[in-house]
Design a protein around this motif. Sequence first.
Motif, short mmCIF file in Angstrom:
data_model
loop_
_atom_site.label_atom_id
_atom_site.label_comp_id
_atom_site.label_asym_id
_atom_site.label_seq_id
_atom_site.Cartn_x
_atom_site.Cartn_y
_atom_site.Cartn_z
N ARG A 295 41.57 36.16 35.51
CA ARG A 295 42.89 36.75 34.55
C ARG A 295 43.37 35.59 33.89
O ARG A 295 43.98 35.88 32.86
N VAL B 254 43.44 42.33 41.54
CA VAL B 254 43.54 41.96 40.21
C VAL B 254 42.17 41.08 40.18
O VAL B 254 41.71 40.49 40.86
N PHE C 222 50.82 41.42 33.19
CA PHE C 222 50.92 40.18 33.84
C PHE C 222 51.70 39.16 33.10
O PHE C 222 51.79 39.16 31.83
N ARG D 90 53.65 38.17 28.02
CA ARG D 90 53.19 38.72 29.04
C ARG D 90 51.73 39.37 28.18
O ARG D 90 51.66 39.56 27.07
N ARG E 74 43.41 46.31 36.44
CA ARG E 74 43.25 45.93 37.98
C ARG E 74 41.58 45.84 38.18
O ARG E 74 40.89 45.97 37.34
N GLY F 100 49.26 34.28 35.01
CA GLY F 100 48.28 35.16 35.68
C GLY F 100 48.96 36.01 36.95
O GLY F 100 48.45 37.00 37.56
N THR F 101 50.38 35.79 37.01
CA THR F 101 51.25 36.56 37.98
C THR F 101 51.15 37.98 37.51
O THR F 101 51.64 38.57 36.74
N PRO F 102 50.61 39.01 38.57
CA PRO F 102 50.81 40.37 38.12
C PRO F 102 52.13 40.79 38.39
O PRO F 102 52.96 40.69 39.39
#
Length: 251
Positions: free
Chosen positions: A87, A83, A69, A49, A54, A73-75
């Motif tokens: 990222r 976001v 994250f 991670r 943000r 790239g998934t928050p």
Amino acid sequence: MTTHDSTPTEQDKEALLEDLVDANHILFNEGVLDAFGHVSIRHPDDPERFLLARNMAPGLVTGGDILTFELDGTPVDADGRKVYLERFIHGEIYRARPDVMAVVHSHSPSVVPFSAVKSAPLRPMCHMSGFLGEGAPIFEIREAAGHATDLLIRDCGLGASLADSLGDHNVVLMRGHGATVTAPTLKQVVYRAIYVEVNARLQADALRLGPVDYLTADEASSAMETTEGQVERPWQLWKQRARQARTASTS
Ligand code: MN
């Protein structure tokens, strides 16, 4: 509670988070980031991670704006907050390079010309930028995604292509866009992001005078070892200057 030497304590983690907020302000204050660009660190508890603000101007980031994250790239904890589009730069570099603990993506103004003039490669021309090694490669998004993109790293595939171009280097230029800088610590990545801008400015100046004698690969690596052993010194200066600038702008 006892902890092993290698495990970061709660105090270490709080300090690191505070440093990440300061890093955002320093990079804005030193002209590396403007309203765009971002800085991240690998998560101190989980190498799969990373921590990144943000979607907002780096100069305004506070501790509450830092999100976690997944590498894709998934928050994890965005709670509906917007976001950053790019990222994937961070996640895919952390995935490809286990040695990288911090990443800066910038549109650093003196660096951008070197991304677009392929006959003038960015190379270390002074001892402060030894981290450039034998020069910075250029990521050409046309090779990955054709001739009609908006040049942004919008998904994992483009992030992985960028990480490929970075290879074992510390810096990769992105044609017509900017640069991405990596390091084994947050303070080093801030140092490098600032000095890649300085080097680009000096190199452009030097090229106007005549042929440039660049650092050899060995000079670059010796110089890097010396200068980056002292990264705490500029960090304290940049942090104080950024904090003063913020106080001045809110009083
Ligand atoms: Mn960008």
